[in-house]
Structure formats: structure tokens, C-alpha cells
Design a protein around this motif. Structure first.
Motif, PDB file in Angstrom:
ATOM      1  N   ALA A 115       3.757  -4.213  -6.231  1.00  0.00           N
ATOM      2  CA  ALA A 115       5.177  -5.027  -6.932  1.00  0.00           C
ATOM      3  C   ALA A 115       6.015  -6.532  -5.951  1.00  0.00           C
ATOM      4  N   TYR A 116       5.454  -6.985  -4.931  1.00  0.00           N
ATOM      5  CA  TYR A 116       5.971  -8.005  -3.725  1.00  0.00           C
ATOM      6  C   TYR A 116       5.146  -9.492  -4.093  1.00  0.00           C
ATOM      7  N   ASN A 117       4.070  -9.082  -4.958  1.00  0.00           N
ATOM      8  CA  ASN A 117       3.737  -9.909  -4.952  1.00  0.00           C
ATOM      9  C   ASN A 117       3.751 -11.157  -6.475  1.00  0.00           C
ATOM     10  N   VAL A 118       4.551 -10.448  -7.173  1.00  0.00           N
ATOM     11  CA  VAL A 118       5.912 -10.223  -7.803  1.00  0.00           C
ATOM     12  C   VAL A 118       6.656 -11.096  -7.853  1.00  0.00           C
ATOM     13  N   PHE A 119       7.621 -10.192  -7.607  1.00  0.00           N
ATOM     14  CA  PHE A 119       8.675 -10.434  -6.735  1.00  0.00           C
ATOM     15  C   PHE A 119       9.613 -10.837  -5.644  1.00  0.00           C
ATOM     16  N   GLN A 120       8.777 -10.487  -4.705  1.00  0.00           N
ATOM     17  CA  GLN A 120       9.147 -11.572  -3.299  1.00  0.00           C
ATOM     18  C   GLN A 120      10.063 -10.911  -3.048  1.00  0.00           C
ATOM     19  N   ASP A 121      11.162 -10.018  -2.799  1.00  0.00           N
ATOM     20  CA  ASP A 121      12.038  -9.198  -2.255  1.00  0.00           C
ATOM     21  C   ASP A 121      11.926  -7.834  -1.951  1.00  0.00           C
ATOM     22  N   LYS A 122      11.785  -8.024  -0.157  1.00  0.00           N
ATOM     23  CA  LYS A 122      10.911  -6.429  -0.029  1.00  0.00           C
ATOM     24  C   LYS A 122      11.694  -5.407  -0.434  1.00  0.00           C
ATOM     25  N   GLU A 123      13.400  -6.150  -0.427  1.00  0.00           N
ATOM     26  CA  GLU A 123      13.866  -4.644  -0.669  1.00  0.00           C
ATOM     27  C   GLU A 123      13.753  -3.478  -1.924  1.00  0.00           C
ATOM     28  N   ALA A 124      13.681  -5.361  -3.092  1.00  0.00           N
ATOM     29  CA  ALA A 124      13.782  -4.888  -4.335  1.00  0.00           C
ATOM     30  C   ALA A 124      12.550  -3.787  -4.572  1.00  0.00           C
ATOM     31  N   CYS A 125      11.465  -4.288  -4.674  1.00  0.00           N
ATOM     32  CA  CYS A 125       9.844  -3.753  -3.874  1.00  0.00           C
ATOM     33  C   CYS A 125      10.403  -2.347  -3.743  1.00  0.00           C
ATOM     34  N   GLU A 126      10.430  -2.026  -2.234  1.00  0.00           N
ATOM     35  CA  GLU A 126      10.723  -0.790  -1.588  1.00  0.00           C
ATOM     36  C   GLU A 126      11.287   0.147  -2.416  1.00  0.00           C
ATOM     37  N   ASP A 127      12.481  -0.246  -3.353  1.00  0.00           N
ATOM     38  CA  ASP A 127      13.104  -0.044  -4.289  1.00  0.00           C
ATOM     39  C   ASP A 127      12.522   0.512  -6.340  1.00  0.00           C
ATOM     40  N   ILE A 128      12.014  -0.934  -6.559  1.00  0.00           N
ATOM     41  CA  ILE A 128      10.728  -0.023  -7.244  1.00  0.00           C
ATOM     42  C   ILE A 128       9.492   0.376  -7.265  1.00  0.00           C
ATOM     43  N   VAL A 140      -2.446  11.362 -16.659  1.00  0.00           N
ATOM     44  CA  VAL A 140      -3.355  10.663 -16.334  1.00  0.00           C
ATOM     45  C   VAL A 140      -4.947  10.587 -17.258  1.00  0.00           C
ATOM     46  N   LYS A 141      -4.622   9.164 -17.832  1.00  0.00           N
ATOM     47  CA  LYS A 141      -6.518   9.182 -19.139  1.00  0.00           C
ATOM     48  C   LYS A 141      -7.209   8.524 -18.129  1.00  0.00           C
ATOM     49  N   THR A 142      -6.584   6.610 -16.788  1.00  0.00           N
ATOM     50  CA  THR A 142      -7.404   6.800 -16.107  1.00  0.00           C
ATOM     51  C   THR A 142      -7.672   7.194 -15.148  1.00  0.00           C
ATOM     52  N   SER A 143      -7.286   6.670 -13.716  1.00  0.00           N
ATOM     53  CA  SER A 143      -7.634   7.069 -12.210  1.00  0.00           C
ATOM     54  C   SER A 143      -6.121   6.899 -12.033  1.00  0.00           C
ATOM     55  N   LEU A 144      -5.906   8.070 -10.961  1.00  0.00           N
ATOM     56  CA  LEU A 144      -4.629   7.743 -10.655  1.00  0.00           C
ATOM     57  C   LEU A 144      -3.652   6.552 -10.264  1.00  0.00           C
ATOM     58  N   LYS A 145      -5.096   5.865  -9.348  1.00  0.00           N
ATOM     59  CA  LYS A 145      -4.202   3.885  -8.587  1.00  0.00           C
ATOM     60  C   LYS A 145      -4.091   3.701  -9.996  1.00  0.00           C
ATOM     61  N   ALA A 146      -4.930   3.269 -11.345  1.00  0.00           N
ATOM     62  CA  ALA A 146      -4.497   2.281 -12.097  1.00  0.00           C
ATOM     63  C   ALA A 146      -3.528   3.169 -13.005  1.00  0.00           C
ATOM     64  N   LEU A 159      -0.730   4.736 -11.043  1.00  0.00           N
ATOM     65  CA  LEU A 159       0.238   4.404 -10.821  1.00  0.00           C
ATOM     66  C   LEU A 159       0.792   2.278 -11.009  1.00  0.00           C
ATOM     67  N   TYR A 160      -0.782   2.119 -10.813  1.00  0.00           N
ATOM     68  CA  TYR A 160      -0.581   0.209 -10.208  1.00  0.00           C
ATOM     69  C   TYR A 160       0.612   0.256 -11.649  1.00  0.00           C
ATOM     70  N   ALA A 161      -0.322   0.967 -13.517  1.00  0.00           N
ATOM     71  CA  ALA A 161       0.387   0.050 -14.536  1.00  0.00           C
ATOM     72  C   ALA A 161       2.659   0.738 -14.067  1.00  0.00           C
ATOM     73  N   CYS A 162       2.620   1.595 -13.476  1.00  0.00           N
ATOM     74  CA  CYS A 162       3.967   2.050 -13.821  1.00  0.00           C
ATOM     75  C   CYS A 162       4.250   1.111 -12.745  1.00  0.00           C
ATOM     76  N   VAL A 163       4.484   0.217 -11.109  1.00  0.00           N
ATOM     77  CA  VAL A 163       4.690  -0.650 -11.120  1.00  0.00           C
ATOM     78  C   VAL A 163       4.669  -1.355 -11.735  1.00  0.00           C
ATOM     79  N   LYS A 164       3.741  -1.579 -12.153  1.00  0.00           N
ATOM     80  CA  LYS A 164       3.656  -3.338 -13.324  1.00  0.00           C
ATOM     81  C   LYS A 164       5.120  -3.481 -14.237  1.00  0.00           C
ATOM     82  N   TYR A 165       4.996  -2.403 -14.625  1.00  0.00           N
ATOM     83  CA  TYR A 165       5.840  -2.199 -15.034  1.00  0.00           C
ATOM     84  C   TYR A 165       7.471  -2.319 -14.458  1.00  0.00           C
ATOM     85  N   GLU A 166       7.488  -1.394 -13.890  1.00  0.00           N
ATOM     86  CA  GLU A 166       8.616  -1.208 -13.444  1.00  0.00           C
ATOM     87  C   GLU A 166       9.375  -2.915 -12.809  1.00  0.00           C
ATOM     88  N   VAL A 167       8.192  -3.396 -12.009  1.00  0.00           N
ATOM     89  CA  VAL A 167       8.925  -4.794 -12.019  1.00  0.00           C
ATOM     90  C   VAL A 167       9.463  -5.636 -13.184  1.00  0.00           C
TER      91      VAL A 167
END
Length: 180
Positions: free
Chosen positions: A36-49, A66-72, A74-82
């Protein structure tokens, strides 16, 4: 227990065992935050995300697929939320700019009309729900940042942003008739 497999973590979640959520947090929080931080660059907003993603995972724990790995997943969920937050922030910015442009763009305003405008704005702000009004006034009258307001009122910055957006929409909607 930290080295628990993703399948076991998902099983915990589906069994309403918050151990699953704790394990996801310990295993993935920092890497999800960095995504999240790599895209948003706001610590508090990323923590909220990231917190929002964990909340949604917990809310949907029984139907989690979860059709892929849990890691993938979760990453997709974070990217969508960002993406969702960026889109939301852009719409907030455009509402704020429209309101400013509406007020500043009216050239034929004289002193009496200006006083009337100030009275109308005051009336509209006072018609807001109490918490929304207080947050708006702290932001505009006391020039407090969203972070400072959140800290002062013991709420999240996201809640502050939502109330300010609501107030600005309400103002814009009610002030349009003044300029007609």
C-alpha cells in the motif's frame, strides 16, 4: 503457530477462530503495508487500508474462497483497496474544488450579498449532524489537519475525511441556489 500453513489459517477463519486473523496479521501485515505504501505514500492511510482489508477478511471469513495463495489474495485485496481509496480521494478533491470554484467564480457579489452568503454558509453548517459539524468546524475554522482532528476526537482519519466530504457535499448542494 506463526509458521502455520495458509490452509490452516483459512480453516481457523472459517471456524470463527480469531487465531487465523492473528496469524495473518503476524505473517503478512508488514508486507501488505509496504504494498500500500509504495503506491499511497501516506503511513496512516496505508495502515487504515490494511486494517480495512483485515476487517473485510474477518467479515467474509465463512465464505472466504482463496483460489491462489493467501499471500496473492491478500495482495490483491490491498491493491484493490488502494485503488478504491485513490479514486475516492480524487472525487473528494473534485467536490472541494467545485465548491471553491462556485464561491470564488461568482464575480458580481457585493458586500450585502457577501454577508448573506456567510449567513447561509453558517446556517447550512449548523444544520449538519453534530459530529459532522464539529469535524467540519475543526477543519475549516481552526485549520486542524485530518490527523489532528482524528486524534482530538479519538476517531480514524478516514472517518474525519468522510465527515468533511459529507459536509462539503451538503454545502455545495445547498449553496447552488444562492448563486442562481
Amino acid at each position: 503457530m506463526y509458521e502455520c500453513s495458509d490452509e490452516k489459517i483459512i480453516a481457523f477463519l472459517k471456524d470463527d477462530d480469531n487465531t487465523g486473523l492473528t496469524l495473518i496479521f503476524k505473517k503478512y501485515w508488514s508486507s501488505l503495508f509496504m504494498v500500500a505504501y509504495n503506491v499511497f505514500q501516506d503511513k496512516e492511510a496505508c495502515e487504515d487500508i490494511v486494517q480495512e482489508v483485515f476487517l473485510k477478511i474477518w467479515e467474509k471469513r465463512r465464505s472466504l474462497e482463496v483460489k491462489t495463495s493467501l499471500k496473492a489474495y491478500l495482495y490483491a485485496c490491498v491493491k484493490y483497496e488502494v485503488y478504491r481509496q485513490l479514486k475516492k480521494d480524487q472525487s473528494k478533491q473534485s467536490i472541494n474544488e467545485e465548491l471553491v470554484n462556485t464561491i470564488e467564480g461568482y464575480q458580481g457579489i457585493d458586500n450585502i450579498e457577501y454577508k448573506q452568503l456567510i449567513e447561509n454558509v453558517s446556517f447550512i453548517v449548523n444544520s449538519l449532524p453534530p459530529k459532522c459539524r464539529e469535524i467540519y468546524q475543526l477543519s475549516r475554522n481552526e485549520s486542524l489537519s485530518h490527523k489532528d482532528i482524528a486524534s482530538k476526537m479519538n476517531i480514524s482519519t478516514k472517518t474525519v475525511e468522510n465527515h468533511i466530504t459529507k459536509a462539503l457535499r451538503h454545502l455545495k448542494l445547498n449553496l447552488e441556489s444562492f448563486f442562481l
